[in-house]
Design an enzyme around this catalytic site. Structure first.
Site, PDB file in Angstrom:
ATOM      1  CG  ASP A 132     -25.966 -20.841 -31.593  1.00 41.30           C
ATOM      2  OD1 ASP A 132     -25.856 -19.605 -31.490  1.00 41.30           O
ATOM      3  OD2 ASP A 132     -25.363 -21.635 -30.842  1.00 41.30           O
TER       4      ASP A 132
ATOM      5  CE1 TYR B 191     -28.552  -5.337 -25.984  1.00 40.51           C
ATOM      6  CE2 TYR B 191     -28.806  -3.141 -25.053  1.00 40.51           C
ATOM      7  CZ  TYR B 191     -29.343  -4.227 -25.704  1.00 40.51           C
ATOM      8  OH  TYR B 191     -30.666  -4.220 -26.091  1.00 40.51           O
TER       9      TYR B 191
END
Length: 262
Positions: free
Chosen positions: A65, A158
């Site tokens: 992760d 983003y």
């Protein structure tokens, strides 16, 4: 017939279970690499590992992760314990982040986008690079996006995170050049799959048009007038990981059907 170009090497891929990561993993295995499959979707990676092994290559599935530095360090140690080395690191894993105007952007969602896309990439490099540096060879490929170079309405975190990866790659290429390790970026355009479907849905809502119109408009913005296929990205990664790209480092390779040409 010559041997596959990555025979004898080991490649680690983040976000390997689905989408682009899956195609990259299969392509690197086809080129002869044993593959360390990392990510959160372990069920999907186990199925993928079976396909890699059926093709005659070794595969190791490791949970990872990018929000958890300890899991990244553990993945690098597991790869070294299993294979003794990692020659290719593909930083593929990332998140799309929220879709909203900047003035409405929740701070935690902004920070999470950077936490995964930028800091997670840095931490993966930090964990996997020491062995490459010690051996004097290796290839790092980071998956960016053309959105790091052109606007995408309501997707500022983003876009900004993908722009940050360009600076990371260029600077890291200079740092690692004397060690014989190459670092490159691949910037795909819209890639066929669930993520671009979500993006197009958000764009359609923001612009007051249908999803079909948003898709046609997006694809029509490139000379080839289509979306990018996952295997197109995988081919670019395999090239940059291979000896054919021995003189290429610090580059940003667009795989966008011509949507971006800079």
């Amino acid at each position: 017939m010559s041997a596959p170009e990555l025979t004898g090497s080991v490649a680690a891929v983040t976000g390997a279970g689905t989408g682009i990561g899956r195609e990259i993993s299969l392509r690197l295995a086809a080129e002869g690499a044993d593959v360390v499959l990392t990510g959160r979707s372990t069920d999907a990676m186990e199925e993928l590992a079976g396909r890699v092994r059926a093709g005659g290559r070794r595969a190791l599935v490791v949970p990872l992760d990018l929000r958890d530095p300890d899991s990244i360090t553990a993945a690098a140690k597991a790869a070294d314990a299993e294979f003794g080395r990692v020659d290719v690191l593909v930083n593929n894993s990332g998140v799309g982040g929220p879709s909203a105007p900047l003035v409405e952007m929740p701070l935690d969602e902004w920070e999470d986008t950077f936490r995964v896309n930028v800091t997670g990439t840095m931490l993966a490099c930090k964990a996997f690079l020491p062995g490459m540096i010690a051996r004097g060879s290796g290839s790092v490929v980071v998956i960016g996006s053309v959105t790091g170079k052109r606007p995408l309405v309501n997707r500022t975190p983003y876009a900004a995170s993908k722009t940050a990866l360009i600076g990371l790659v260029r600077t890291l290429a200079w740092e690692l050049g004397p060690s014989g390790v190459r670092v490159n970026l691949v910037s795909p355009g819209g890639v066929e799959g669930p993520r671009i479907d979500w993006v197009l849905e958000q764009q359609a809502r923001a612009r007051g048009i249908t999803v079909e119109e948003a898709r046609a408009d997006f694809a029509g913005g490139s000379p080839l007038q289509r979306l990018v296929r996952p295997r197109d990205v995988a081919e670019a990664v395999a090239f940059l990981a291979s000896p054919r790209a021995a003189a290429i480092t610090g580059e940003d390779l667009n795989v966008s059907n011509g949507l971006v040409m800079y």
